[in-house]
Scaffold this motif. Structure first.
Motif, mmCIF file in Angstrom:
data_model
loop_
_atom_site.group_PDB
_atom_site.id
_atom_site.type_symbol
_atom_site.label_atom_id
_atom_site.label_comp_id
_atom_site.label_asym_id
_atom_site.label_seq_id
_atom_site.Cartn_x
_atom_site.Cartn_y
_atom_site.Cartn_z
ATOM 1 N N GLU A 92 7.086 8.509 6.870
ATOM 2 C CA GLU A 92 7.506 9.469 5.844
ATOM 3 C C GLU A 92 7.827 10.817 6.481
ATOM 4 O O GLU A 92 8.815 11.467 6.104
ATOM 5 N N ARG A 93 7.024 11.219 7.447
ATOM 6 C CA ARG A 93 7.299 12.486 8.139
ATOM 7 C C ARG A 93 8.594 12.389 8.947
ATOM 8 O O ARG A 93 9.307 13.386 9.104
ATOM 9 N N GLU A 94 8.883 11.183 9.423
ATOM 10 C CA GLU A 94 10.135 10.945 10.139
ATOM 11 C C GLU A 94 11.325 11.023 9.201
ATOM 12 O O GLU A 94 12.450 11.330 9.616
ATOM 13 N N GLY A 95 11.083 10.745 7.908
ATOM 14 C CA GLY A 95 12.157 10.711 6.932
ATOM 15 C C GLY A 95 12.650 9.310 6.636
ATOM 16 O O GLY A 95 13.626 9.125 5.906
ATOM 17 N N ASN A 96 11.945 8.308 7.184
ATOM 18 C CA ASN A 96 12.319 6.914 6.945
ATOM 19 C C ASN A 96 11.463 6.377 5.796
ATOM 20 O O ASN A 96 10.430 5.757 6.001
ATOM 21 N N PHE A 97 11.919 6.636 4.561
ATOM 22 C CA PHE A 97 11.115 6.290 3.387
ATOM 23 C C PHE A 97 11.051 4.782 3.139
ATOM 24 O O PHE A 97 10.089 4.291 2.548
ATOM 25 N N THR A 98 12.054 4.058 3.606
ATOM 26 C CA THR A 98 12.048 2.602 3.433
ATOM 27 C C THR A 98 10.920 1.967 4.234
ATOM 28 O O THR A 98 10.142 1.151 3.723
ATOM 29 N N LEU A 99 10.805 2.347 5.519
ATOM 30 C CA LEU A 99 9.736 1.799 6.353
ATOM 31 C C LEU A 99 8.375 2.350 5.933
ATOM 32 O O LEU A 99 7.359 1.663 6.072
ATOM 33 N N THR A 132 7.274 0.156 3.213
ATOM 34 C CA THR A 132 6.890 -1.148 3.755
ATOM 35 C C THR A 132 5.500 -1.097 4.369
ATOM 36 O O THR A 132 4.673 -1.995 4.168
ATOM 37 N N ASN A 133 5.211 -0.036 5.131
ATOM 38 C CA ASN A 133 3.912 0.077 5.793
ATOM 39 C C ASN A 133 2.773 0.268 4.795
ATOM 40 O O ASN A 133 1.710 -0.345 4.930
ATOM 41 N N PHE A 134 2.989 1.115 3.792
ATOM 42 C CA PHE A 134 1.945 1.300 2.774
ATOM 43 C C PHE A 134 1.713 0.001 2.004
ATOM 44 O O PHE A 134 0.571 -0.354 1.697
ATOM 45 N N ASN A 135 2.788 -0.698 1.713
ATOM 46 C CA ASN A 135 2.667 -1.971 0.993
ATOM 47 C C ASN A 135 1.944 -3.016 1.845
ATOM 48 O O ASN A 135 1.153 -3.809 1.322
ATOM 49 N N THR A 136 2.213 -3.011 3.153
ATOM 50 C CA THR A 136 1.515 -3.927 4.065
ATOM 51 C C THR A 136 0.021 -3.645 4.062
ATOM 52 O O THR A 136 -0.804 -4.565 4.024
ATOM 53 N N TRP A 189 -5.873 3.940 -2.573
ATOM 54 C CA TRP A 189 -4.982 4.908 -1.948
ATOM 55 C C TRP A 189 -3.724 4.228 -1.415
ATOM 56 O O TRP A 189 -2.616 4.771 -1.519
ATOM 57 N N SER A 190 -3.864 3.035 -0.861
ATOM 58 C CA SER A 190 -2.701 2.303 -0.335
ATOM 59 C C SER A 190 -1.752 1.926 -1.470
ATOM 60 O O SER A 190 -0.527 2.011 -1.321
ATOM 61 N N LEU A 191 -2.320 1.517 -2.610
ATOM 62 C CA LEU A 191 -1.490 1.189 -3.771
ATOM 63 C C LEU A 191 -0.781 2.430 -4.313
ATOM 64 O O LEU A 191 0.389 2.375 -4.712
ATOM 65 N N TYR A 192 -1.505 3.546 -4.329
ATOM 66 C CA TYR A 192 -0.895 4.790 -4.813
ATOM 67 C C TYR A 192 0.278 5.201 -3.915
ATOM 68 O O TYR A 192 1.366 5.543 -4.407
ATOM 69 N N GLN A 193 0.047 5.171 -2.605
ATOM 70 C CA GLN A 193 1.115 5.550 -1.676
ATOM 71 C C GLN A 193 2.297 4.588 -1.785
ATOM 72 O O GLN A 193 3.459 5.011 -1.715
ATOM 73 N N THR A 194 2.005 3.310 -1.978
ATOM 74 C CA THR A 194 3.074 2.331 -2.171
ATOM 75 C C THR A 194 3.883 2.659 -3.412
ATOM 76 O O THR A 194 5.122 2.678 -3.385
ATOM 77 N N GLY A 195 3.188 2.941 -4.521
ATOM 78 C CA GLY A 195 3.868 3.285 -5.767
ATOM 79 C C GLY A 195 4.680 4.564 -5.627
ATOM 80 O O GLY A 195 5.810 4.662 -6.133
ATOM 81 N N ARG A 196 4.109 5.544 -4.960
ATOM 82 C CA ARG A 196 4.799 6.828 -4.777
ATOM 83 C C ARG A 196 6.095 6.657 -3.987
ATOM 84 O O ARG A 196 7.139 7.218 -4.345
ATOM 85 N N LEU A 197 6.036 5.855 -2.912
ATOM 86 C CA LEU A 197 7.236 5.632 -2.099
ATOM 87 C C LEU A 197 8.245 4.757 -2.830
ATOM 88 O O LEU A 197 9.458 4.949 -2.686
ATOM 89 N N LYS A 198 7.765 3.800 -3.604
ATOM 90 C CA LYS A 198 8.695 2.991 -4.396
ATOM 91 C C LYS A 198 9.448 3.870 -5.385
ATOM 92 O O LYS A 198 10.646 3.693 -5.612
ATOM 93 N N ALA A 199 8.729 4.814 -5.991
ATOM 94 C CA ALA A 199 9.378 5.741 -6.913
ATOM 95 C C ALA A 199 10.410 6.597 -6.180
ATOM 96 O O ALA A 199 11.519 6.817 -6.682
ATOM 97 N N LYS A 200 10.051 7.053 -4.993
ATOM 98 C CA LYS A 200 10.968 7.861 -4.193
ATOM 99 C C LYS A 200 12.208 7.059 -3.803
ATOM 100 O O LYS A 200 13.316 7.604 -3.692
ATOM 101 N N ASN A 201 12.018 5.749 -3.600
ATOM 102 C CA ASN A 201 13.133 4.877 -3.199
ATOM 103 C C ASN A 201 13.877 4.288 -4.390
ATOM 104 O O ASN A 201 14.691 3.377 -4.245
ATOM 105 N N GLY A 202 13.579 4.785 -5.610
ATOM 106 C CA GLY A 202 14.322 4.357 -6.786
ATOM 107 C C GLY A 202 13.880 3.044 -7.393
ATOM 108 O O GLY A 202 14.598 2.455 -8.213
ATOM 109 N N LYS A 203 12.692 2.567 -7.043
ATOM 110 C CA LYS A 203 12.192 1.303 -7.574
ATOM 111 C C LYS A 203 11.152 1.598 -8.666
ATOM 112 O O LYS A 203 9.946 1.396 -8.479
ATOM 113 N N LYS A 204 11.616 2.063 -9.786
ATOM 114 C CA LYS A 204 10.714 2.552 -10.828
ATOM 115 C C LYS A 204 9.767 1.478 -11.352
ATOM 116 O O LYS A 204 8.547 1.706 -11.445
#
Length: 247
Positions: free
Chosen positions: A161-168, A171-175, A192-207
């Protein structure tokens, strides 16, 4: 009348040399076995030789790997002592020293041990992609408890996320969440892992997927640590409200 017709072949009669054998079945089996070995002695010797070579090669490889790990560990301990005694050593110099140890000693166990240290140094140096690469590789390679593997992927998610690669990052939080799904002692970490996964999915447009992950946070049955869980629960609830308001 001719005794043999033209073209008639004489059939060979096979005689069992052990037809009149008086010993036990085990003795007969051993005799047959050793006779077969004697008949095909060349092929047997070649097969045994190949097997011996394979076993020796495997043993030598294992011993070599252990030797490389031991030597590499000694080199790492020397480096750690050097860095402790000289805190002013440049960050890039530390990275170079650790990388040289990794190259000099060929050992997967050593590289796994180095991965976290190098990842930390890369991160401090702003090399988030390299730092995440190390943790992802280690997460796939370690045979330690599931929680440790999940921890590496969780850290890698933060770095992606700090790199700016929100897709990966997603994937990592979901893993991490998937690895923790069946654990009993890490429900807080799972939340916390589920929250981060949900947050990144929202950021990636997967509502829809984001909402599903966030709802799982609220479904976790966590008793301790209560404060930490209440925090992630509040975050998940707030993000759910935001997503629902967007329609």
């Amino acid at each position: 009348m001719k005794r043999y017709e033209s073209g008639q072949l004489t059939k060979e009669v096979k005689v069992d040399p052990y037809a009149d054998f008086q010993g036990s079945k085990l003795e007969l089996a051993l005799i047959r076995f050793f006779r077969a070995v004697a008949t095909h002695i060349k092929q047997v010797l070649i097969g045994v030789g190949v097997l011996v070579v394979i076993v020796l090669a495997f043993v030598i490889y294992i011993q070599y790997q252990e030797s490389q790990f031991e030597k590499g560990t000694i080199a790492l301990e020397a480096l750690d002592k050097k860095f402790r005694n000289n805190p002013s050593i440049d960050l890039k110099e530390k990275i170079k020293a650790y990388e040289e140890v990794s190259v000099q000693y060929s050992s997967k166990k050593l590289d796994l041990r180095l991965a976290k240290a190098l990842s930390d140094l890369y991160s401090r140096n702003g090399e988030f992609q390299k730092a995440a690469d190390k943790l992802e590789w280690a997460g796939k390679g370690i045979d330690e408890p599931t929680e440790i593997k999940a921890y590496y992927f969780y850290l890698a998610g933060n770095l992606r996320e700090r790199e700016g690669n929100f897709t990966l990052a997603e994937t990592n939080f979901n893993t991490a969440a998937t690895l923790l799904a069946n654990t009993r002692e890490a429900n807080g970490f799972l939340a916390w892992s589920l929250y981060q996964t949900g947050r990144l999915k929202a950021k990636n447009g997967k509502k829809a997927e984001a909402i599903e992950s966030l709802k799982k946070v609220l479904d976790q049955d966590i008793k301790t640590p209560a404060t930490d869980y209440n925090t992630v629960k509040q975050y998940a609830t707030f993000l759910l409200i935001q997503l629902n308001q967007k329609g």
